[in-house]
Write a protein that holds these residues in place. Structure first.
Motif, mmCIF file in Angstrom:
data_model
loop_
_atom_site.group_PDB
_atom_site.id
_atom_site.type_symbol
_atom_site.label_atom_id
_atom_site.label_comp_id
_atom_site.label_asym_id
_atom_site.label_seq_id
_atom_site.Cartn_x
_atom_site.Cartn_y
_atom_site.Cartn_z
ATOM 1 N N GLU A 168 0.811 -1.205 0.000
ATOM 2 C CA GLU A 168 0.000 0.000 0.000
ATOM 3 C C GLU A 168 0.850 1.263 0.000
ATOM 4 O O GLU A 168 0.516 2.255 -0.675
ATOM 5 C CB GLU A 168 -0.938 -0.002 1.205
ATOM 6 N N GLY A 169 1.950 1.265 0.753
ATOM 7 C CA GLY A 169 2.809 2.438 0.758
ATOM 8 C C GLY A 169 3.364 2.751 -0.621
ATOM 9 O O GLY A 169 3.453 3.916 -1.022
ATOM 10 N N ALA A 170 3.728 1.713 -1.344
ATOM 11 C CA ALA A 170 4.233 1.909 -2.701
ATOM 12 C C ALA A 170 3.143 2.460 -3.605
ATOM 13 O O ALA A 170 3.385 3.348 -4.438
ATOM 14 C CB ALA A 170 4.777 0.595 -3.246
ATOM 15 N N ARG A 171 1.924 1.944 -3.470
ATOM 16 C CA ARG A 171 0.804 2.454 -4.290
ATOM 17 C C ARG A 171 0.588 3.937 -4.040
ATOM 18 O O ARG A 171 0.434 4.725 -4.981
ATOM 19 C CB ARG A 171 -0.476 1.673 -3.975
ATOM 20 N N ILE A 172 0.599 4.335 -2.759
ATOM 21 C CA ILE A 172 0.391 5.745 -2.404
ATOM 22 C C ILE A 172 1.488 6.618 -2.997
ATOM 23 O O ILE A 172 1.218 7.664 -3.604
ATOM 24 C CB ILE A 172 0.339 5.898 -0.874
ATOM 25 N N ALA A 173 2.736 6.216 -2.824
ATOM 26 C CA ALA A 173 3.861 7.022 -3.289
ATOM 27 C C ALA A 173 3.892 7.139 -4.804
ATOM 28 O O ALA A 173 4.159 8.217 -5.351
ATOM 29 C CB ALA A 173 5.171 6.434 -2.770
ATOM 30 N N LEU A 174 3.622 6.050 -5.497
ATOM 31 C CA LEU A 174 3.630 6.094 -6.957
ATOM 32 C C LEU A 174 2.491 6.948 -7.487
ATOM 33 O O LEU A 174 2.667 7.695 -8.469
ATOM 34 C CB LEU A 174 3.538 4.671 -7.518
#
Length: 285
Positions: A49-55
């Motif tokens: 989820e953190g990667a989804r948010i950052a991207l």
């Protein structure tokens, strides 16, 4: 690093944060300061989820995991999450995986090398490309595996002396992206306090993978007590002014690193400002 190690553009420096700290505003702020990649610690590989948010919040920032724990994130689910991110932001995500610590993962973690190979077998079957993954590695055996079955290595809690040794083990081709902790402070005492904070869990739990690596670097058991000796703290945490920090982390590049994720020992509300000051010092060098 060869041009073929990974197609993911990481830049020279990145920022390493716990996944739980990541917000859209932080990701945008770090991108604006010119960092090439955001590394997410203790990432849930089945969700990412953190990667989804950052991207979603950025245009050019690459995102990597540092790391997904192979004992707690199912390999098939992690592969599915990788493909979701690749569809969301093609070419901007790098999957970092590792075996973690026996002290934290229990008796199941007794054969990390075999478990890592098994996990990589699943990623192969599920179509996660070799050049889109890196391995957490400290010892020479795992470093060699990172060169054989991944784009390279993302060592954690290391210094430039380690980087020089790791590059010798890896050879010239694979990616080498060592994490280095940083503390922006104006006072020596505050620097040591933050450094002890950053190393506390590893020393207090007696995590043998890190302690053994410290020993390989010439540290002794006396360096691990009472929160860590100043010699150990200075080696593992770059402290002081932006210029002092920039000079210390630059030594990784001289030792053979391709990309250095900087790990600020600061609260989330401070991160963008702290890393902005360090970015200015890095650019001036």
């Amino acid at each position: 690093m060869s041009d073929q190690a990974t197609p993911v553009s990481l830049g020279t420096y990145g920022v390493w944060l716990s996944e739980t700290m990541v917000t859209a505003d932080i990701a945008r702020g770090l991108e604006a300061h010119g960092y090439g990649a955001l590394w997410l610690g203790s990432a849930n590989g089945e969700v990412l989820e953190g990667a989804r948010i950052a991207l979603a919040a950025t245009q050019t920032l690459s995102v990597a995991t540092g790391i997904v724990n192979i004992w707690t994130s199912d390999a098939q689910a992690t592969a599915a999450a990788y493909h979701r991110l690749e569809n969301q932001a093609p070419g901007r995500f790098l999957l970092g995986i590792g075996a973690g610590h026996r002290e934290a993962n229990g008796a199941q973690a007794v054969k990390p090398y075999q478990a890592m190979n098994d996990y990589l077998d699943v990623l192969d079957r599920e179509g996660v490309p070799v050049d889109r993954r890196v391995l957490a590695a400290l010892g020479p055996r795992m470093l060699r595996l990172s060169a054989e079955r991944a784009a390279g290595a993302h060592p954690y809690l290391v210094n430039p002396d380690y980087t020089r040794s790791a590059r010798s083990t890896l050879g010239e081709g694979p990616l080498l992206a060592p994490e280095h902790k940083v503390a922006l402070v104006s006072d020596r005492g505050e620097g040591l306090r933050r450094a002890r904070e950053g190393l506390a869990i590893y020393l207090d739990m007696g995590m043998q993978n890190y302690l053994n690596n410290f020993r390989r670097l010439g540290f002794e058991d006396a360096d691990f007590v009472a929160g860590g000796s100043e010699r150990l703290l200075d080696a593992m945490v770059a402290q002081g002014t932006p210029d002092a920090i920039a000079a210390e982390v630059d030594r990784h590049l001289d030792a053979g690193a391709d990309h250095v994720p900087l790990h600020p020992i600061h609260d989330a509300v401070e991160v963008v400002d702290v890393m902005g000051q360090i970015a200015t010092a890095l650019r001036s060098r």
